[in-house]
Design a protein around this motif. Sequence first.
Motif, PDB file in Angstrom:
ATOM      1  N   ASN A   1      35.710  34.807  46.644  1.00  0.00           N
ATOM      2  CA  ASN A   1      36.603  36.166  46.263  1.00  0.00           C
ATOM      3  C   ASN A   1      37.263  35.959  44.871  1.00  0.00           C
ATOM      4  O   ASN A   1      37.268  36.967  44.294  1.00  0.00           O
ATOM      5  CB  ASN A   1      37.298  36.972  47.344  1.00  0.00           C
ATOM      6  CG  ASN A   1      36.468  37.402  48.490  1.00  0.00           C
ATOM      7  OD1 ASN A   1      35.258  37.613  48.494  1.00  0.00           O
ATOM      8  ND2 ASN A   1      36.916  37.543  49.666  1.00  0.00           N
ATOM      9  N   GLN A   2      37.860  34.729  44.835  1.00  0.00           N
ATOM     10  CA  GLN A   2      38.685  34.827  43.758  1.00  0.00           C
ATOM     11  C   GLN A   2      37.781  34.522  42.534  1.00  0.00           C
ATOM     12  O   GLN A   2      37.939  35.195  41.420  1.00  0.00           O
ATOM     13  CB  GLN A   2      39.529  33.335  43.770  1.00  0.00           C
ATOM     14  CG  GLN A   2      40.561  33.259  42.930  1.00  0.00           C
ATOM     15  CD  GLN A   2      41.657  32.070  42.981  1.00  0.00           C
ATOM     16  OE1 GLN A   2      41.461  31.369  44.049  1.00  0.00           O
ATOM     17  NE2 GLN A   2      42.364  31.821  42.027  1.00  0.00           N
TER      18      GLN A   2
ATOM     19  N   ILE B   1      34.832  35.594  41.955  1.00  0.00           N
ATOM     20  CA  ILE B   1      34.330  36.949  41.777  1.00  0.00           C
ATOM     21  C   ILE B   1      35.323  37.740  40.982  1.00  0.00           C
ATOM     22  O   ILE B   1      34.795  38.426  40.191  1.00  0.00           O
ATOM     23  CB  ILE B   1      33.798  37.700  42.895  1.00  0.00           C
ATOM     24  CG1 ILE B   1      32.558  36.770  43.734  1.00  0.00           C
ATOM     25  CG2 ILE B   1      33.408  39.233  42.838  1.00  0.00           C
ATOM     26  CD1 ILE B   1      32.215  37.271  45.085  1.00  0.00           C
ATOM     27  N   ASP B   2      36.619  37.924  41.316  1.00  0.00           N
ATOM     28  CA  ASP B   2      37.362  38.629  40.696  1.00  0.00           C
ATOM     29  C   ASP B   2      37.736  37.999  39.270  1.00  0.00           C
ATOM     30  O   ASP B   2      37.776  38.808  38.189  1.00  0.00           O
ATOM     31  CB  ASP B   2      38.659  38.576  41.264  1.00  0.00           C
ATOM     32  CG  ASP B   2      38.844  39.135  42.789  1.00  0.00           C
ATOM     33  OD1 ASP B   2      37.865  40.306  42.866  1.00  0.00           O
ATOM     34  OD2 ASP B   2      39.642  38.943  43.379  1.00  0.00           O
ATOM     35  N   GLU B   3      37.828  36.670  39.144  1.00  0.00           N
ATOM     36  CA  GLU B   3      37.748  36.121  37.747  1.00  0.00           C
ATOM     37  C   GLU B   3      36.563  36.402  36.978  1.00  0.00           C
ATOM     38  O   GLU B   3      36.775  36.845  35.707  1.00  0.00           O
ATOM     39  CB  GLU B   3      38.023  34.543  38.046  1.00  0.00           C
ATOM     40  CG  GLU B   3      39.349  34.123  38.241  1.00  0.00           C
ATOM     41  CD  GLU B   3      39.322  32.877  38.361  1.00  0.00           C
ATOM     42  OE1 GLU B   3      38.693  31.899  37.813  1.00  0.00           O
ATOM     43  OE2 GLU B   3      40.410  32.428  39.112  1.00  0.00           O
ATOM     44  N   LEU B   4      35.382  36.285  37.435  1.00  0.00           N
ATOM     45  CA  LEU B   4      34.168  36.721  36.664  1.00  0.00           C
ATOM     46  C   LEU B   4      34.057  38.170  36.320  1.00  0.00           C
ATOM     47  O   LEU B   4      33.754  38.778  35.296  1.00  0.00           O
ATOM     48  CB  LEU B   4      32.918  36.224  37.584  1.00  0.00           C
ATOM     49  CG  LEU B   4      32.687  35.068  37.714  1.00  0.00           C
ATOM     50  CD1 LEU B   4      31.176  34.691  38.530  1.00  0.00           C
ATOM     51  CD2 LEU B   4      32.448  34.303  36.470  1.00  0.00           C
ATOM     52  N   SER B   5      34.567  38.934  37.377  1.00  0.00           N
ATOM     53  CA  SER B   5      34.928  40.642  37.055  1.00  0.00           C
ATOM     54  C   SER B   5      35.861  40.747  35.747  1.00  0.00           C
ATOM     55  O   SER B   5      35.443  41.548  34.692  1.00  0.00           O
ATOM     56  CB  SER B   5      35.235  41.229  38.126  1.00  0.00           C
ATOM     57  OG  SER B   5      35.279  42.732  38.115  1.00  0.00           O
ATOM     58  N   ALA B   6      36.839  39.900  35.720  1.00  0.00           N
ATOM     59  CA  ALA B   6      37.749  40.034  34.705  1.00  0.00           C
ATOM     60  C   ALA B   6      37.318  39.456  33.330  1.00  0.00           C
ATOM     61  O   ALA B   6      37.262  40.300  32.277  1.00  0.00           O
ATOM     62  CB  ALA B   6      39.097  39.439  34.912  1.00  0.00           C
TER      63      ALA B   6
ATOM     64  N   LYS C   1      33.964  39.562  32.494  1.00  0.00           N
ATOM     65  CA  LYS C   1      32.947  40.598  32.276  1.00  0.00           C
ATOM     66  C   LYS C   1      33.747  41.733  31.477  1.00  0.00           C
ATOM     67  O   LYS C   1      33.269  42.446  30.449  1.00  0.00           O
ATOM     68  CB  LYS C   1      32.206  41.266  33.480  1.00  0.00           C
ATOM     69  CG  LYS C   1      31.228  42.173  33.074  1.00  0.00           C
ATOM     70  CD  LYS C   1      30.575  42.879  34.449  1.00  0.00           C
ATOM     71  CE  LYS C   1      29.906  43.837  34.014  1.00  0.00           C
ATOM     72  NZ  LYS C   1      29.177  44.491  35.262  1.00  0.00           N
ATOM     73  N   SER C   2      35.051  42.082  32.198  1.00  0.00           N
ATOM     74  CA  SER C   2      35.670  43.529  31.382  1.00  0.00           C
ATOM     75  C   SER C   2      36.175  43.081  30.231  1.00  0.00           C
ATOM     76  O   SER C   2      36.043  44.059  29.288  1.00  0.00           O
ATOM     77  CB  SER C   2      36.819  43.905  32.468  1.00  0.00           C
ATOM     78  OG  SER C   2      36.447  44.386  33.453  1.00  0.00           O
ATOM     79  N   ASN C   3      36.740  41.759  30.047  1.00  0.00           N
ATOM     80  CA  ASN C   3      36.943  41.541  28.526  1.00  0.00           C
ATOM     81  C   ASN C   3      35.802  41.433  27.498  1.00  0.00           C
ATOM     82  O   ASN C   3      35.880  41.872  26.546  1.00  0.00           O
ATOM     83  CB  ASN C   3      37.730  39.787  28.696  1.00  0.00           C
ATOM     84  CG  ASN C   3      38.956  40.110  29.440  1.00  0.00           C
ATOM     85  OD1 ASN C   3      39.584  41.158  29.421  1.00  0.00           O
ATOM     86  ND2 ASN C   3      39.279  38.972  29.902  1.00  0.00           N
TER      87      ASN C   3
END
Length: 157
Positions: free
Chosen positions: A4-5, A7-12, A14-16
């Motif tokens: 989950n961590q 996935i959260d880091e990858l999502s961040a 991607k947003s950047n």
Amino acid sequence: MGINQIIDELSAIKSNIVEISEKVENEIRNEIFESNDDKYLNNFVQRYLENRNLRNKMINKDLFSDPCWDILVDVFSARLNEKNISVSAVATAGNMPHTTGLRYIDTLEKIGYIYRERDDWDGRRIFVKISDQTFLMMKEYFLRVLQKSKDYRFPVM
């Protein structure tokens, strides 16, 4: 580190990336719209039209049909050259029957890409003009193509 961590880091990340991409896109767009080098752009568009005519001479022109695009390029070029282009000239410019050209002029006019304007000197003649928004769209398109052609380098053999 759990899944989950990660996935959260990858999502961040991607947003950047999306945010940076949007900033770069906006900078490119601003450079394009601020460019006043219409003489260079006009030369490029004229070469494009010459290449289109060459293609039609060398390859059966009946194989190619893009009347709306041909009309847009013609009225865009006319505006770059500060010239007027009549309905009848536009209708036949794309190597299509006159009635087909008129039908496509109507279509482009209905969606707001072009408009008609009566000649002040000869009320019988009507000009086709490109809308300001469409002019900017076409300018952005050709400047991007021009930029890509300037960026392209032939590979060293």
